[in-house]
Design a protein around this motif. Structure first.
Motif, PDB file in Angstrom:
ATOM      1  N   UNK A 292       0.828  -1.203   0.000  1.00 39.58           N
ATOM      2  CA  UNK A 292       0.000   0.000   0.000  1.00 39.58           C
ATOM      3  C   UNK A 292       0.863   1.253   0.000  1.00 39.58           C
ATOM      4  N   UNK A 293       0.446   2.242  -0.782  1.00 34.28           N
ATOM      5  CA  UNK A 293       1.165   3.515  -0.891  1.00 34.28           C
ATOM      6  C   UNK A 293       0.176   4.663  -0.782  1.00 34.28           C
ATOM      7  N   UNK A 294       0.700   5.858  -0.574  1.00 30.92           N
ATOM      8  CA  UNK A 294      -0.087   7.055  -0.826  1.00 30.92           C
ATOM      9  C   UNK A 294       0.064   7.371  -2.312  1.00 30.92           C
ATOM     10  N   UNK A 295      -1.058   7.570  -2.991  1.00 32.74           N
ATOM     11  CA  UNK A 295      -1.058   7.887  -4.415  1.00 32.74           C
ATOM     12  C   UNK A 295      -1.442   9.354  -4.562  1.00 32.74           C
ATOM     13  N   UNK A 296      -0.592  10.148  -5.207  1.00 35.80           N
ATOM     14  CA  UNK A 296      -0.878  11.569  -5.409  1.00 35.80           C
ATOM     15  C   UNK A 296      -1.175  11.818  -6.880  1.00 35.80           C
ATOM     16  N   UNK A 297      -2.406  12.255  -7.164  1.00 34.64           N
ATOM     17  CA  UNK A 297      -2.851  12.600  -8.513  1.00 34.64           C
ATOM     18  C   UNK A 297      -3.467  13.991  -8.450  1.00 34.64           C
ATOM     19  N   UNK A 298      -2.971  14.912  -9.252  1.00 33.66           N
ATOM     20  CA  UNK A 298      -3.456  16.286  -9.138  1.00 33.66           C
ATOM     21  C   UNK A 298      -3.133  16.818  -7.750  1.00 33.66           C
ATOM     22  N   UNK A 299      -4.143  17.297  -7.052  1.00 30.55           N
ATOM     23  CA  UNK A 299      -3.944  17.783  -5.681  1.00 30.55           C
ATOM     24  C   UNK A 299      -4.461  16.791  -4.649  1.00 30.55           C
TER      25      UNK A 299
END
Length: 564
Positions: A328-335
């Motif tokens: 599991x990861x933090x996914x950053x898309x846009x803001x």
């Protein structure tokens, strides 16, 4: 003066990237007096016999100077009479590919250097592929060290043909090829008398005039919300940068993912009121009614933006540890930043040849196509359609380090292109996955499917009939609907793989490609099942699954506090 140009220099080790940019700065009189004096002094103890070593202007780290190679991204800002520039000088060594990708992520144009004595190399292909992946649309191939090949036109023409082959292979647009000598200054800032057969402009002149603006604008207006501004109880503004189109007071917008409608009550650019704001502007938008909007939401007008919790992306793995499906990861898309899981690695892409390679894990500097599922639905889109909503990074939840960067290929998981197949024999391939594990993630309160190692089985192979979340009998048949393949399992071994048209029901348990029980216990029911499948083009919908399949016969969901 035309707009700012952000560009990157890349190429193989010792191709002269730092020297080229240093020469531009030196020749253009863009150095302070103390910088020029320090450069001349440092050069006297260098490797050029006292001649000026222009690379020293950019190789700022002591470790870089000691090794004679660039290992970090060096940014330089400079301005000529015609244009302002930001240049990223990036490493050429394969070990520092991730550093190079970071530099490429900000750039509008790539200057790729090629050693005239060596031609297009593996690293040339690697860097061109990564630049294209990061969204760069404009390329300059600078054929450097022309002085070492005596400014030979025939040598240049051969390399030019190699570049054109690479351009076609990677579908590169807007390619310019310039013969240069970074150390001697040929065609760097002024035309060279040593290369009279080249009739084009020198490198700096081309960079000063090239138009890198997108010829086709993204559809409509959209703005990812960076911050909700509420200085008092009478004002609630949504702040962010407009990524496409323009917006005016009175326009109607839709909020995503909540899909509420409202009109623009006021616009602020900085602390000044405005009637209209366009692409690239940081802006504060106040609406005429209360809406459900927070950081990571998107305001849109006259464009359709997908809302999804799963997608397929091409990623460059940048972490020292391996990428394994299920973490599991933090996914950053846009803001928006949200927990997500890489559920499957469809295949790796050989960055040197472009070949697709089935893969179970990913190591540093490798590129792969992966499936990702998020904790909840968010606004995202394919990179080619809406760039700001198609770029992503994966952030390690423990170290908070950036583990990968990439772009979205499909706004839903694309299983059609997955190279993994569970069963294969001759030309027959079955892409169903009866060995998936089903987990309930207590942390995110979601059911997640994790694909196994990706091993393929053929006739004679023994299969694992028991996993954490599944247990199958020793004798059964698998029907993979979409691929129209039947697989017969006898005593835990694959005894036959055949087209579905040649399959005959023998009274054994039937299981679909996901491991669900098919509710068939007679030849009559089997005939009816296959007739419906054929009628639906072997792509059945939910009604078919609800009528013919049962999940819990051979499967269960395993509860986990977190999936790693």
């Amino acid at each position: 003066m035309i707009g700012l140009l952000k560009f990157i220099t890349c190429g193989s080790v010792d191709d002269g990237k730092s020297t080229l940019i240093g020469h531009i700065l030196y020749d253009s009189k863009l150095l302070y007096t103390d910088q020029e004096e320090a450069l001349e002094l440092d050069s006297k103890v260098g490797s050029r016999g006292g001649k000026i070593d222009y690379s020293l202007l950019l190789d700022g780290l002591m470790a870089e100077r000691e090794q004679g190679i660039t290992i970090d991204v060096a940014y330089r800002y400079f301005t000529t009479e015609k244009r302002s520039f930001i240049v990223a000088d990036t490493p050429g060594h394969e070990e520092y590919t991730r550093n190079m990708a970071v530099g490429a992520s900000f750039a509008d144009l790539a200057v790729i250097l090629i050693d005239a004595s060596q031609g297009v190399l593996v690293q040339t292909r690697r860097h061109a592929r990564i630049c294209a992946l990061m969204g760069i649309r404009h390329f300059v191939f600078a054929v450097n060290k022309m002085d070492l090949v005596k400014y030979d036109q025939e040598t240049f023409r051969k390399i030019e043909e190699q570049i054109k082959e690479l351009q076609e292979e990677l579908s590169l647009a807007n390619v310019k090829i310039i013969p240069v000598s970074a150390t001697e200054g040929d065609n760097v800032t002024t035309k060279s008398d040593n290369i009279p057969w080249y009739t084009g402009e020198p490198l700096l002149e081309y960079l000063e005039t090239v138009d890198v603006r997108e010829k086709s604008e993204e559809e409509g207006f959209y703005m990812p919300v960076q911050r909700v501004c509420r200085p008092n109880h009478t004002f609630r503004g949504f702040q962010g940068q407009i990524e496409s189109g323009q917006i005016s007071v009175g326009d109607e917008i839709v909020t995503l993912p909540s899909k509420e409608h409202a009109k623009v009550k006021s616009l602020l650019i900085g602390d000044k009121d405005a009637q209209t704001a366009e692409k690239g502007r940081p802006v504060t938008i106040q609406l005429d009614r209360e809406v459900d909007v927070s950081r990571g939401c998107v305001l849109a007008n006259k464009t359709e933006l997908p809302v999804s919790k799963s997608f397929t992306a091409t990623v460059l793995w940048m972490d020292d540890g391996e990428l394994l499906p299920g973490k599991e990861y933090f996914v950053k898309i846009g803001t928006k930043e949200i927990p997500g899981i890489v559920t499957n690695i469809q295949y790796k892409i050989d960055v040197n040849t472009g070949e697709y390679i089935p893969a179970n894990n990913l190591r540093k500097n490798e590129i792969a196509v992966c499936d990702v599922i998020l904790q909840e639905e968010i606004v995202l889109d394919e990179f080619d359609d809406h760039k700001a909503l198609g770029e992503l990074i994966l952030i390690d939840r423990i170290t908070n380090m950036t583990s990968a960067c990439g772009v979205i290929k499909n706004s839903e998981v694309d299983e059609e292109t997955d190279l993994k197949c569970v069963f294969a024999h001759g030309k027959l391939k079955a892409n169903g996955d009866i060995f998936e594990e089903f987990y309930y993630n207590m942390e995110s309160m979601t059911v997640t499917k994790i694909k196994p190692s990706g091993k393929s089985y053929t006739i004679g192979d023994e299969i694992p009939v028991e996993g954490e979340s599944y247990q199958y009998p020793d004798y059964f048949d698998v029907i993979v609907f979409r691929d129209k393949v039947a697989v017969q399992i006898r005593d835990r071994k694959v005894s036959a793989i055949l087209p579905i048209e040649e399959y005959e029901y023998k009274g054994l348990p039937l299981i679909n490609g996901r491991g669900f029980k098919i509710l068939v216990d007679s030849k009559e029911k089997a005939d009816k099942l296959f007739a419906e499948l054929k009628e639906q083009g072997y792509k059945p919908g939910s009604e078919f699954f609800n009528r013919w399949l049962q999940f819990e016969a051979y499967r269960k969901i395993v509860f986990r506090d977190s999936i790693y």
